[in-house]
Design a protein around this motif. Structure first.
Motif, PDB file in Angstrom:
ATOM      1  N   ALA A   1     -16.406   6.727  13.136  1.00 21.03           N
ATOM      2  CA  ALA A   1     -15.631   6.236  11.995  1.00 21.03           C
ATOM      3  C   ALA A   1     -16.172   6.856  10.704  1.00 21.03           C
ATOM      4  CB  ALA A   1     -15.744   4.718  11.934  1.00 21.03           C
ATOM      5  N   VAL A   2     -15.271   7.024   9.737  1.00 17.49           N
ATOM      6  CA  VAL A   2     -15.674   7.594   8.443  1.00 17.49           C
ATOM      7  C   VAL A   2     -16.277   6.487   7.588  1.00 17.49           C
ATOM      8  CG1 VAL A   2     -14.824   8.608   6.302  1.00 17.49           C
ATOM      9  CG2 VAL A   2     -13.990   9.451   8.494  1.00 17.49           C
ATOM     10  N   VAL A   3     -17.435   6.786   7.021  1.00 19.74           N
ATOM     11  CA  VAL A   3     -18.175   5.775   6.255  1.00 19.74           C
ATOM     12  C   VAL A   3     -18.546   6.343   4.891  1.00 19.74           C
ATOM     13  CG1 VAL A   3     -20.347   4.506   6.138  1.00 19.74           C
ATOM     14  CG2 VAL A   3     -19.120   4.692   8.309  1.00 19.74           C
ATOM     15  N   ALA A   4     -18.458   5.477   3.858  1.00 16.58           N
ATOM     16  CA  ALA A   4     -18.972   5.863   2.550  1.00 16.58           C
ATOM     17  C   ALA A   4     -20.038   4.863   2.149  1.00 16.58           C
ATOM     18  CB  ALA A   4     -17.846   5.881   1.527  1.00 16.58           C
ATOM     19  N   GLU A   5     -21.163   5.369   1.610  1.00 19.62           N
ATOM     20  CA  GLU A   5     -22.242   4.476   1.196  1.00 19.62           C
ATOM     21  C   GLU A   5     -22.534   4.665  -0.278  1.00 19.62           C
ATOM     22  OE1 GLU A   5     -24.927   3.869   5.208  1.00 19.62           O
ATOM     23  OE2 GLU A   5     -25.696   5.086   3.550  1.00 19.62           O
ATOM     24  N   ILE A   6     -22.662   3.548  -0.974  1.00 19.90           N
ATOM     25  CA  ILE A   6     -23.014   3.600  -2.397  1.00 19.90           C
ATOM     26  C   ILE A   6     -24.303   2.819  -2.557  1.00 19.90           C
ATOM     27  CG2 ILE A   6     -22.307   2.910  -4.716  1.00 19.90           C
ATOM     28  CD1 ILE A   6     -19.585   3.171  -2.238  1.00 19.90           C
TER      29      ILE A   6
ATOM     30  N   LEU B   1       0.822  -1.197   0.000  1.00 21.46           N
ATOM     31  CA  LEU B   1       0.000   0.000   0.000  1.00 21.46           C
ATOM     32  C   LEU B   1       0.855   1.244   0.000  1.00 21.46           C
ATOM     33  CD1 LEU B   1      -2.766  -0.903   2.600  1.00 21.46           C
ATOM     34  CD2 LEU B   1      -2.909  -0.987   0.123  1.00 21.46           C
ATOM     35  N   ASN B   2       0.427   2.189  -0.807  1.00 20.95           N
ATOM     36  CA  ASN B   2       1.116   3.472  -0.859  1.00 20.95           C
ATOM     37  C   ASN B   2       0.238   4.454  -0.095  1.00 20.95           C
ATOM     38  OD1 ASN B   2       2.719   5.583  -1.534  1.00 20.95           O
ATOM     39  ND2 ASN B   2       2.033   5.757  -3.662  1.00 20.95           N
ATOM     40  N   LEU B   3       0.525   4.631   1.199  1.00 21.57           N
ATOM     41  CA  LEU B   3      -0.411   5.351   2.060  1.00 21.57           C
ATOM     42  C   LEU B   3      -0.153   6.848   2.064  1.00 21.57           C
ATOM     43  CD1 LEU B   3      -0.369   2.867   5.064  1.00 21.57           C
ATOM     44  CD2 LEU B   3      -2.142   3.120   3.341  1.00 21.57           C
ATOM     45  N   THR B   4      -1.258   7.583   1.887  1.00 22.03           N
ATOM     46  CA  THR B   4      -1.188   9.049   2.017  1.00 22.03           C
ATOM     47  C   THR B   4      -2.459   9.501   2.708  1.00 22.03           C
ATOM     48  OG1 THR B   4      -2.141   9.218  -0.193  1.00 22.03           O
ATOM     49  CG2 THR B   4       0.241   9.483  -0.020  1.00 22.03           C
ATOM     50  N   ASP B   5      -2.453  10.724   3.243  1.00 21.09           N
ATOM     51  CA  ASP B   5      -3.653  11.264   3.900  1.00 21.09           C
ATOM     52  C   ASP B   5      -4.637  11.747   2.836  1.00 21.09           C
ATOM     53  OD1 ASP B   5      -1.562  12.597   6.476  1.00 21.09           O
ATOM     54  OD2 ASP B   5      -2.901  10.861   6.577  1.00 21.09           O
ATOM     55  N   GLN B   6      -5.838  11.195   2.911  1.00 19.72           N
ATOM     56  CA  GLN B   6      -6.823  11.516   1.889  1.00 19.72           C
ATOM     57  C   GLN B   6      -8.160  11.872   2.507  1.00 19.72           C
ATOM     58  OE1 GLN B   6      -6.290  11.557  -1.415  1.00 19.72           O
ATOM     59  NE2 GLN B   6      -4.155  10.887  -1.222  1.00 19.72           N
ATOM     60  N   ASP B   7      -8.902  12.725   1.785  1.00 22.34           N
ATOM     61  CA  ASP B   7     -10.275  13.022   2.173  1.00 22.34           C
ATOM     62  C   ASP B   7     -11.169  12.063   1.403  1.00 22.34           C
ATOM     63  OD1 ASP B   7     -12.427  15.991   1.868  1.00 22.34           O
ATOM     64  OD2 ASP B   7     -12.806  13.987   2.620  1.00 22.34           O
ATOM     65  N   VAL B   8     -11.909  11.252   2.134  1.00 24.31           N
ATOM     66  CA  VAL B   8     -12.721  10.217   1.495  1.00 24.31           C
ATOM     67  C   VAL B   8     -13.767  10.827   0.553  1.00 24.31           C
ATOM     68  CG1 VAL B   8     -14.407   8.395   1.962  1.00 24.31           C
ATOM     69  CG2 VAL B   8     -12.329   8.538   3.314  1.00 24.31           C
ATOM     70  N   THR B   9     -14.303  11.981   0.939  1.00 23.24           N
ATOM     71  CA  THR B   9     -15.298  12.638   0.071  1.00 23.24           C
ATOM     72  C   THR B   9     -14.685  12.941  -1.300  1.00 23.24           C
ATOM     73  OG1 THR B   9     -16.408  13.620   1.960  1.00 23.24           O
ATOM     74  CG2 THR B   9     -16.800  14.640  -0.179  1.00 23.24           C
ATOM     75  N   ARG B  10     -13.476  13.488  -1.287  1.00 28.10           N
ATOM     76  CA  ARG B  10     -12.822  13.806  -2.553  1.00 28.10           C
ATOM     77  C   ARG B  10     -12.550  12.555  -3.364  1.00 28.10           C
ATOM     78  NH1 ARG B  10      -7.606  16.294  -2.832  1.00 28.10           N
ATOM     79  NH2 ARG B  10      -7.979  16.121  -5.056  1.00 28.10           N
ATOM     80  N   LEU B  11     -12.143  11.484  -2.683  1.00 26.61           N
ATOM     81  CA  LEU B  11     -11.879  10.226  -3.387  1.00 26.61           C
ATOM     82  C   LEU B  11     -13.147   9.729  -4.067  1.00 26.61           C
ATOM     83  CD1 LEU B  11      -9.591   8.154  -0.972  1.00 26.61           C
ATOM     84  CD2 LEU B  11      -8.954   9.480  -2.972  1.00 26.61           C
TER      85      LEU B  11
ATOM     86  N   ILE C   1     -27.364  10.774 -10.461  1.00 23.04           N
ATOM     87  CA  ILE C   1     -26.421  10.705  -9.342  1.00 23.04           C
ATOM     88  C   ILE C   1     -26.868  11.649  -8.233  1.00 23.04           C
ATOM     89  CG2 ILE C   1     -24.051  10.965  -8.605  1.00 23.04           C
ATOM     90  CD1 ILE C   1     -23.436   9.345 -10.732  1.00 23.04           C
ATOM     91  N   VAL C   2     -26.915  11.143  -7.018  1.00 22.01           N
ATOM     92  CA  VAL C   2     -27.223  11.991  -5.864  1.00 22.01           C
ATOM     93  C   VAL C   2     -26.000  11.971  -4.961  1.00 22.01           C
ATOM     94  CG1 VAL C   2     -28.672  12.232  -3.821  1.00 22.01           C
ATOM     95  CG2 VAL C   2     -29.682  11.497  -5.987  1.00 22.01           C
ATOM     96  N   ARG C   3     -25.503  13.160  -4.643  1.00 25.83           N
ATOM     97  CA  ARG C   3     -24.341  13.232  -3.762  1.00 25.83           C
ATOM     98  C   ARG C   3     -24.774  13.746  -2.392  1.00 25.83           C
ATOM     99  NH1 ARG C   3     -22.559  14.484  -8.770  1.00 25.83           N
ATOM    100  NH2 ARG C   3     -20.403  14.017  -9.385  1.00 25.83           N
ATOM    101  N   GLU C   4     -24.419  13.015  -1.364  1.00 23.81           N
ATOM    102  CA  GLU C   4     -24.662  13.518   0.005  1.00 23.81           C
ATOM    103  C   GLU C   4     -23.334  13.443   0.742  1.00 23.81           C
ATOM    104  OE1 GLU C   4     -27.824  11.247   1.781  1.00 23.81           O
ATOM    105  OE2 GLU C   4     -29.194  11.641   0.110  1.00 23.81           O
ATOM    106  N   PHE C   5     -22.539  14.475   0.506  1.00 25.12           N
ATOM    107  CA  PHE C   5     -21.170  14.420   1.028  1.00 25.12           C
ATOM    108  C   PHE C   5     -21.063  15.199   2.326  1.00 25.12           C
ATOM    109  CE2 PHE C   5     -19.969  11.933  -2.231  1.00 25.12           C
ATOM    110  CZ  PHE C   5     -19.610  12.493  -3.449  1.00 25.12           C
TER     111      PHE C   5
ATOM    112  N   PRO D   1     -12.469  13.783   8.787  1.00 26.22           N
ATOM    113  CA  PRO D   1     -11.049  13.651   9.131  1.00 26.22           C
ATOM    114  C   PRO D   1     -10.320  12.864   8.036  1.00 26.22           C
ATOM    115  CG  PRO D   1     -12.421  12.325  10.598  1.00 26.22           C
ATOM    116  CD  PRO D   1     -13.340  13.127   9.770  1.00 26.22           C
ATOM    117  N   LEU D   2      -9.095  13.281   7.762  1.00 27.16           N
ATOM    118  CA  LEU D   2      -8.332  12.621   6.702  1.00 27.16           C
ATOM    119  C   LEU D   2      -8.032  11.181   7.092  1.00 27.16           C
ATOM    120  CD1 LEU D   2      -5.790  15.419   5.709  1.00 27.16           C
ATOM    121  CD2 LEU D   2      -7.959  14.804   4.610  1.00 27.16           C
ATOM    122  N   GLN D   3      -8.053  10.296   6.103  1.00 24.35           N
ATOM    123  CA  GLN D   3      -7.768   8.884   6.324  1.00 24.35           C
ATOM    124  C   GLN D   3      -6.459   8.529   5.642  1.00 24.35           C
ATOM    125  OE1 GLN D   3      -9.968   6.758   8.140  1.00 24.35           O
ATOM    126  NE2 GLN D   3     -10.746   8.793   8.591  1.00 24.35           N
TER     127      GLN D   3
END
Lengths: 520, 125
Positions: free
Chosen positions: A441-446, A362-372, A391-395, A400-402
């Motif tokens: 915890a940071v969560v993303a839902e699709i 893994l090439n780890l860097t600090d990322q904003d999950v919303t941006r990803l 597409i519906v975005r609810e960001f 916090p950066l992951q």
């Protein structure tokens, strides 16, 4: 002239004295100095089973076994010689039916007026039943004494009248120490007064009392006993005594407690064993999986290399030949397109296989999950437009950066978006949400609003090579890879049908200690 | 413009041959094939390439070793591109298509794409 005393008596059958004597249940007889019967009553005739007349003149020798008869006659000779009466001697003889009977015998000498002994008079009383009863009582007495259980007999006031040796063994008190005393000397103090009161009232009312009692021995030690107290009544039906039978229950109680403890221990061990077994099973499955993965990995690398080289030749060859085609040959052009697509497809499969089976760095860097998530949507915009997906975005802002591998997480997002898009063949809505859950915890839902996943597929979803897509569209490695990427990040991927319809895939980035330190 | 000289080192002759055919067809390249990696240095000295394409997995020697050998001699600044079957494009993307400054490209690759990459590396497209 001395008068024959017999003549007084022998006034013939049917006359006064004879009939009196015949009425007696006891055997009555008179013998002369030679021990010959001179007179018998009907009881003795009946006993010997002979008519009275036949007995006259006979001795015991004619009627009884010789040894017995000699004993009797010796006795009678002695009596006749000494004049000393024989009173209430117990004799055991067999009647003519050979049944044993007990008799109480009294014999006295008869004298004439001059005082000369002229004969003897005997009375036998059958005491067989009496004797049997006596024997019974004796046996019962012996039984009480010998009983292993402690027994106390008290009078109706509760004063101890008798105890057996087992009582002494149990309590330490000798018979002398307790007879005349009250059993309350055994009180341990473990029961309240109501307990003893209830006991007393029960037996006083004539009922049997049963229960466990904790008592105190003479040496002060406590023990538990099971006790039964039975009231004893006399013929007038009044309670005259109480019999208490005790059984030391200390051992039983201890054994019972031990058994309960053992049972609890056993149940617990069993649970532990089951747990261990489950863990072992799981570990074994993981080992097998890891081994498989290693083999697949090595295999995949080899296969990749071997397959991609020919594919490379095909690609190069296609490129060259295509360039030499005369123009305006649409069919030929189309055929070349097909061949090109085939090479791409083959390569894609190899890639996925390699990807899935090789250890990932893994090439780890600090990322904003919303941006990803947003960037990944860009990567699929062609498919979105083609199938007319809304597409519906609810960001959530300011997540916090992951610390993640950007490309890998985008790969996961793209995979989940493509699954959702393919589920909505006739168009639909793709909702992409980023948020923080209850634990922070940071969560993303699709989420899609397609038909949902059939129950039969739910379990197999994450299995490598399980795909519901038509041949050529999916290799079935997508979800398996996505799940393993998340796992590598210490996160989680879950996919579930929604009650309102459609499917939601949930990516959870678990909080790390580092992140907790960052503050939120 | 003079055709650029490209040295292709790969144990698979069919592949190097096709690379040569495709590149020379454009008129912009001259290609020399090497199928035995031990001959790479000699071939380079003779051909004096402006860019070298190397396969990674080869019997006897891998692409890395060959490039190291070239660099250790007079070809210190020779631009190189690894062309490999064992990396996935995704894996390469992760590394921005290069490892330790050396560009990678994954097989299978279309001629057009290969040409584009070569021209990028040579400094024009």
């Amino acid at each position: 002239m001395s008068r024959d005393p017999f003549s007084m008596l022998l006034t013939g059958p049917g006359t006064g004295v004879q009939s009196l004597l015949d009425a007696l249940p006891d055997q009555f007889y008179i013998k002369d100095t030679h021990c010959r019967f001179v007179f018998v009553n009907s009881a003795i005739a009946h006993f010997l089973n002979r008519p009275a007349a036949e007995l006259i003149g006979k001795t015991d020798r004619d009627l009884f076994p010789h040894r017995l008869a000699d004993e009797f006659m010796a006795e009678e000779k002695e009596l006749l010689a000494s004049g000393r009466p024989l009173v209430n001697r117990e004799v055991c003889i067999a009647d003519p039916t050979d049944k044993l009977r007990w008799e109480l015998t009294t014999k006295i000498v008869l004298r004439d007026d001059g005082g000369q002994i002229v004969g003897l008079l005997g009375i036998n009383r059958d005491i067989t039943e009496h004797k049997q009863a006596e024997e019974q009582l004796r046996l019962q007495g012996e039984a009480l004494v010998a009983a292993a259980n402690a027994i106390i007999i008290t009078d109706s006031a509760g004063v101890v009248r008798w105890v057996n040796p087992a009582f002494t063994k149990l309590t330490g008190y000798t018979a002398d120490e307790v007879i005349g005393a009250n059993p309350r000397i055994l009180k341990s103090g473990q029961h309240d007064p109501a307990f003893y009161r209830q006991m007393w009232e029960t037996i006083k009312s004539g009922q049997v009392w049963r229960g466990d009692v904790v008592n105190k021995r003479k040496d002060g030690s406590l023990y538990t006993e099971e006790m039964i107290i039975t009231p004893v009544r006399n013929v007038g039906h009044e309670i005259t005594h109480f019999i208490a039978i005790k059984q030391d229950a200390t051992e039983r109680k201890r054994a019972q407690e031990q058994l309960q403890q053992l049972n609890a221990d056993l149940a617990r061990s069993q649970l532990e064993l089951l747990e261990t077994y489950e863990n072992l099973k799981r570990a074994q499955a993981e080992l097998i999986q890891a081994e498989k993965m290693e083999i697949v990995g090595r295999l995949a690398a080899g296969v990749a290399h071997e397959v991609r080289n020919p594919l490379a030749i095909l690609a190069m060859g296609l490129g060259y030949v295509e360039g030499n085609l005369p123009p305006n040959q649409p069919t030929t052009t189309a055929v070349f397109e097909t061949m090109r697509d085939a090479i791409v497809r083959a390569d894609a499969i190899i890639c996925e296989l390699l990807d899935f089976s090789s250890p990932r760095v893994l090439n780890l860097t600090d990322q904003d999950v919303t941006r990803l998530a947003d960037r990944s949507l860009l990567l699929v915009q062609h498919e979105v437009r083609r199938r007319k997906i809304e597409i519906v975005r609810e960001f959530a802002p300011d997540l916090p950066l992951q610390r993640v591998d950007r490309i890998r997480i985008e790969q996961v997002f793209v995979n989940l978006f493509m699954n959702a898009i393919h589920a909505m063949a006739e168009g639909g809505r793709l909702t992409v949400r980023t948020l923080r859950d209850a634990t922070g915890a940071v969560v993303a839902e699709i989420c899609d609003n397609g038909p949902g996943i059939p129950v039969a597929h739910l379990e197999k979803m994450f299995t490598p090579f399980f795909t519901t897509k038509p041949v050529g569209i999916g290799t079935g490695l997508g979800l398996a890879v996505a799940k393993s990427i998340l796992a590598q990040h210490g996160g989680e991927l879950t996919v579930a049908n929604q009650p309102a319809g459609g499917v939601c895939a949930r990516i959870i980035f678990h909080k790390t200690d580092k992140e907790a330190g960052h503050g939120t | 413009m003079e055709p650029r000289r490209v040295l292709v080192i790969d144990d698979e002759a069919t592949f190097t041959n096709l690379v040569k055919l495709n590149l020379e067809k454009t008129g912009r390249f001259a290609v020399r094939e090497v199928n035995n990696p031990t001959e790479a240095l000699a071939a380079a000295r003779e051909f004096r390439p402006q860019v070298v394409l190397l396969d990674v997995i080869m019997p006897g020697r891998d692409g890395g070793q060959v490039l190291a050998e070239l660099r250790a001699h007079e070809f210190t600044y020779l631009p190189a591109i690894f062309v490999t079957a064992t990396m996935t494009q995704h894996g390469l993307q992760q590394r921005d298509d290069q490892i330790d400054g050396v560009p990678f490209i994954a097989k299978p690759v279309e001629p057009k794409k290969l040409i584009k990459r070569i021209e990028e590396v040579l400094g024009y497209s």
